[in-house]
Write a protein that holds these residues in place. Structure first.
Motif, short mmCIF file in Angstrom:
data_model
loop_
_atom_site.label_atom_id
_atom_site.label_comp_id
_atom_site.label_asym_id
_atom_site.label_seq_id
_atom_site.Cartn_x
_atom_site.Cartn_y
_atom_site.Cartn_z
N GLY A 181 57.74 53.37 66.58
CA GLY A 181 58.39 52.95 67.80
C GLY A 181 57.45 52.43 68.88
O GLY A 181 57.91 52.04 69.96
N SER A 182 56.15 52.41 68.60
CA SER A 182 55.20 51.88 69.58
C SER A 182 55.43 50.39 69.76
O SER A 182 55.58 49.64 68.78
N LEU A 183 55.44 49.95 71.02
CA LEU A 183 55.56 48.53 71.34
C LEU A 183 54.16 47.96 71.48
O LEU A 183 53.31 48.52 72.19
N LEU A 184 53.89 46.83 70.81
CA LEU A 184 52.53 46.33 70.69
C LEU A 184 52.43 44.89 71.17
O LEU A 184 53.39 44.11 71.09
N ASP A 185 51.23 44.54 71.65
CA ASP A 185 50.95 43.18 72.07
C ASP A 185 49.47 42.91 71.81
O ASP A 185 48.71 43.82 71.48
N PHE A 186 49.07 41.64 71.99
CA PHE A 186 47.69 41.26 71.70
C PHE A 186 46.80 41.22 72.93
O PHE A 186 45.59 41.30 72.81
#
Length: 262
Positions: A181-186
């Motif tokens: 459920g972790s929301l990730l981005d770069f």
């Protein structure tokens, strides 16, 4: 084709598919040593094909632009459907934060069709351009540095600007959602901006098409349960539904137009 070139193509394909790949994961996938992968990544970084991060690699400048245009053209109908349903859950006279991304731009397009007297604070110059044509809208662009790739505005000044406001809704997206459920981005700078938007909104809407689930990225933005409602275009997995139900988070599958209340 030489083995090294074949390996480079496979590395690029894996990074495209997952967004971010750790060195150990690439070594296992290609049955070579981590040292070999490091040399390959160094070479691809010199060509601006990849960008190296601690422990792995993501797409570099040469491929980011191609992928952004591809992403913009991909699943347009799904994003438009998600956007229409989000727009139906935002009333007239509301104030909103709107972040970076092609799905958020689709939401902007949906809102301008029939919503009145909105106040929009955004770090996305494309969203600002879409919404600025309405004379009854107040459109505020954050301060900060503009990224030429996607028109996103980020930086310390952007976070400071966002923290001056308290709005009704934050409409955000994410580059990837891990299985936990972790929301990730770069981009950690973009993540900082979205975290500030989340902290300063009364309700938080997450707009993500199905391709974001299981996609890797380097920087953790938060958790899917940090949002009031999750909008997507396909049914969620049983573990993800259980996670949202346990946290009291609603989700809406735009394809079926049915809201699920925990």
């Amino acid at each position: 084709m030489p083995p090294r070139i074949q390996r480079h193509e496979k590395i690029i394909a894996l990074v495209r598919e997952h967004g971010f790949m750790p060195i150990d994961g690439l070594a296992r996938a290609l049955s070579v040593t981590p040292q070999t992968i490091r040399r390959d990544i160094n070479h691809l970084c010199e060509e601006h094909i990849l960008r190296r991060y601690h422990g792995g690699a993501a797409l570099g400048e040469r491929l980011e632009n191609d992928d952004f245009q591809s992403q913009k053209n991909k699943m347009q109908s799904e994003k438009a459907h998600i956007a229409d349903v989000i727009a139906a859950h935002i009333p007239d006279n509301a104030s909103l934060f709107m972040s970076i991304g092609t799905t958020i731009e689709a939401v902007a397009t949906a809102l301008v069709k029939n919503h009145k007297n909105l106040c929009i604070i955004t770090n996305n110059i494309h969203v600002a351009a879409i919404m600025s044509g309405r004379s009854d809208y107040t459109v505020i662009i954050t301060s900060g540095v503009v990224r030429p790739l996607d028109g996103g505005v980020t930086g310390v000044a952007t976070v400071d600007f966002i923290n001056q406001f308290k709005v009704d809704y934050a409409v955000l997206s994410a580059s990837g959602i891990d299985q936990d459920g972790s929301l990730l981005d770069f981009d950690y700078k973009e993540v900082s901006v979205m975290q500030a938007m989340m902290e300063n909104a009364r309700l938080r809407y997450l707009a993500v098409d199905h391709s974001k689930f299981g996609r890797n990225a380097l920087v953790r933005m938060g958790d899917i349960t940090d949002f009031s409602t999750v909008f997507t275009d396909r049914a969620l997995s049983a573990p993800m539904r259980e996670k949202l139900e346990g946290a009291g988070v609603k989700w809406l599958v735009a394809e079926r137009e049915s809201v699920h209340d925990a």
